[in-house]
Scaffold this motif. Structure first.
Motif, PDB file in Angstrom:
ATOM      1  N   ARG A 271      54.517 -19.637 -54.641  1.00 46.09           N
ATOM      2  CA  ARG A 271      54.455 -20.635 -53.574  1.00 46.09           C
ATOM      3  C   ARG A 271      55.473 -21.719 -53.898  1.00 46.09           C
ATOM      4  O   ARG A 271      55.357 -22.397 -54.922  1.00 46.09           O
ATOM      5  CB  ARG A 271      53.055 -21.240 -53.468  1.00 46.09           C
TER       6      ARG A 271
ATOM      7  N   GLY B 177      51.317 -25.016 -55.870  1.00 46.70           N
ATOM      8  CA  GLY B 177      52.585 -24.306 -55.844  1.00 46.70           C
ATOM      9  C   GLY B 177      53.439 -24.638 -57.048  1.00 46.70           C
ATOM     10  O   GLY B 177      52.997 -25.299 -57.993  1.00 46.70           O
TER      11      GLY B 177
ATOM     12  N   TRP C 194      49.136 -17.148 -47.869  1.00 47.36           N
ATOM     13  CA  TRP C 194      49.545 -17.840 -49.088  1.00 47.36           C
ATOM     14  C   TRP C 194      48.474 -17.776 -50.161  1.00 47.36           C
ATOM     15  O   TRP C 194      48.779 -17.867 -51.369  1.00 47.36           O
ATOM     16  CB  TRP C 194      49.908 -19.283 -48.765  1.00 47.36           C
TER      17      TRP C 194
END
Length: 502
Positions: A318, A274, A310
């Motif tokens: 993210r 992320g 995701w």
């Protein structure tokens, strides 16, 4: 980036076909029209069914081994990184043969045999004989006897839970004023036989005075062997036994053969990078006491739904690195979570913004004529949330946005007893190491073989999935260090606002 349907792969295509041509066509159209997409509820239900139909999913059983490898394959299919099967030691318990015979001391030729089921983790016995004692509470009189104990499930008025325990509630229909929830535990929780063992009993017979007729109750599951044999009776057979005992002094013979061995299970993990250096962990457990659609094929499928969603996003969308954890050994004293908490303690303490645990997308059930009948309503939803205003507010906003009625934000300490230092959920192993949001429902049938596919509250699957996405996105500007700065000691200084204000 490939379209979501291509990324779903043949497994998903077959799942949609199994769901029916009309449903499949609609689902495919939805998946392929935009990106990213949530996994449709029929696909999530198919995941649950794939797991549930393998059979009893106890630690060390072949059904759970199949599930571990199937989950690994799904993580790889979604494109997760560093997908692993992390081995853990578990206790494998398998009942093989058992029986219960009773007779009056003055009439040994008249033997009554009663159907029963072994208390998990109780001891083997070969024709153990002893005097029966209808227990009104363990004491010196229990020593040397086979104790007969009635077990009732706890019933909690939700008005009391809302008003005296919960941090916040969302109940737009006002059901909590009159709703009483029957829980899957008695006042003994997992210490089913322990008081009688301590008092010197040589055997145990537990009468399941439950709202429905059953002698199957997978409790305890703490991986601790008991020193005496134990059997469960249904309410009806328990009444037969008590009537028989009332006629004359009674003796019993318990035979119980079970295999209890060490085995290896696995935590299944995978990750996605992320924007930040910190992490969000999303988890559940993959084992269960029976076929166990709710406990916890449903939680496992909710984690898969998060991983699928995701995985479609680029790294910069993210908020944090993401670790998806499907732990083994829940039914072996939480072995997988103990391993995770011990082996990654520094990671959990220093680098995790929050651990979100997802357990049991359950229908409420009612008892009628000795049977369990699922309703259209979800079971009461508990959201055990760390004492951090920012986290509590994120959870409340998500509940309001997704209209997750029958929801209570619950404290991570002080429940179910004032002395409790951890929540009564899997996330107990992570508190206080890291901030937690632990979603859980506790239907009364959780440890009963009646937990099949029809007990899953399908209408909850997409709202719960969106709610977790909302919570993760709402934490996009907070670090692992910063969120911990907000921890308070209860009670909360200011009452949380309702949905209109949120």
């Amino acid at each position: 980036m490939p379209t979501p349907f291509i990324k779903l792969g043949p497994l998903f295509a077959s799942a949609l076909i199994c769901a029916g041509a009309a449903h499949a066509q609609h689902a495919i159209a939805e998946i392929t029209t935009a990106s990213p997409q949530l996994a449709p509820s029929e696909v999530v239900m198919d995941w649950i069914e794939q797991i549930e139909k393998q059979g009893h999913r106890r630690p060390g059983y072949s059904a759970d081994e199949w599930t571990e490898h199937w989950l690994r394959d799904r993580f790889n299919e979604f494109g997760l990184q560093d997908v692993q099967l992390d081995p853990i030691d578990v206790v494998r318990w398998e009942p093989q043969q058992w029986s219960l015979q009773v007779w009056h001391e003055n009439d040994a030729d008249h033997v009554l045999e009663l159907a029963s089921w072994p208390v998990p983790l109780s001891a083997n016995a070969e024709a153990l004989e002893g005097e029966l004692l209808l227990s009104q509470g363990p004491g010196p009189h229990t020593a040397g006897k086979i104790a007969v104990v009635g077990l009732e499930l706890l019933s909690w008025p939700q008005r009391r839970i809302r008003d005296t325990v919960a941090t916040w509630a969302y109940d737009p229909a006002g059901e909590f004023d009159t709703l009483t929830q029957v829980l899957p535990m008695s006042v003994r929780f997992q210490k089913i036989m322990d008081p009688e063992i301590a008092a010197g009993a040589i055997g145990f017979i537990g009468i399941l005075d439950f709202p429905w007729e059953t002698d199957r109750y997978y409790n305890p599951y703490d991986a601790q062997s008991r020193s005496i044999p134990g059997l469960y009776l249904s309410h009806t057979n328990g009444e037969r036994l008590k009537a028989f005992m009332a006629e004359a002094p009674t003796r019993a013979r318990i035979s119980l053969q079970r295999k209890q061995t060490s085995a290896t299970s696995h935590n299944v993990t995978g990750s996605l990078p992320g924007r930040s250096d910190d992490w969000v962990v999303i988890g559940s457990h993959h084992d269960g006491p029976w076929n166990s659609a709710v406990e916890d094929a449903s939680g496992t499928a909710l984690v898969l739904a998060q991983a699928y969603y995701w995985s479609q996003l680029p790294r910069e969308m993210r908020p944090h690195n993401m670790l998806f954890l499907l732990n083994g050994g829940h039914m072996s004293g939480g072995a997988g979570l103990l391993h995770m908490a011990d082996s990654r303690k520094d990671f959990l303490q220093q680098r995790v913004v929050t651990e979100i645990h997802l357990e049991h997308a359950a229908r409420e059930a009612r008892a009628a004529d000795g049977k369990l009948v699922p309703t259209d309503k979800p079971e009461v939803r508990w959201w055990f949330t760390s004492f951090i205003p920012r986290l509590e507010q994120s959870v409340a906003r998500a509940i309001c946005k997704e209209n997750l009625e029958r929801s209570l934000i619950m404290p991570v300490e002080g429940f179910p007893s004032p002395e409790s230092k951890h929540p009564p959920t899997d996330a107990a192993f992570f508190h206080p190491l890291t901030p937690i949001v632990s979603f859980l429902t506790a239907p009364m049938y959780l440890f009963d073989p009646a937990d099949r596919l029809n007990m899953v509250h399908e209408d909850s699957l997409l709202p719960l999935t969106r709610a977790v996405i909302d919570i993760v996105n709402d934490l996009d500007d907070v670090s692992a260090a910063a969120i911990r700065e907000g921890i308070y000691a209860p009670p909360r200084a200011q009452q949380m606002q309702g949905c209109a204000a949120s």
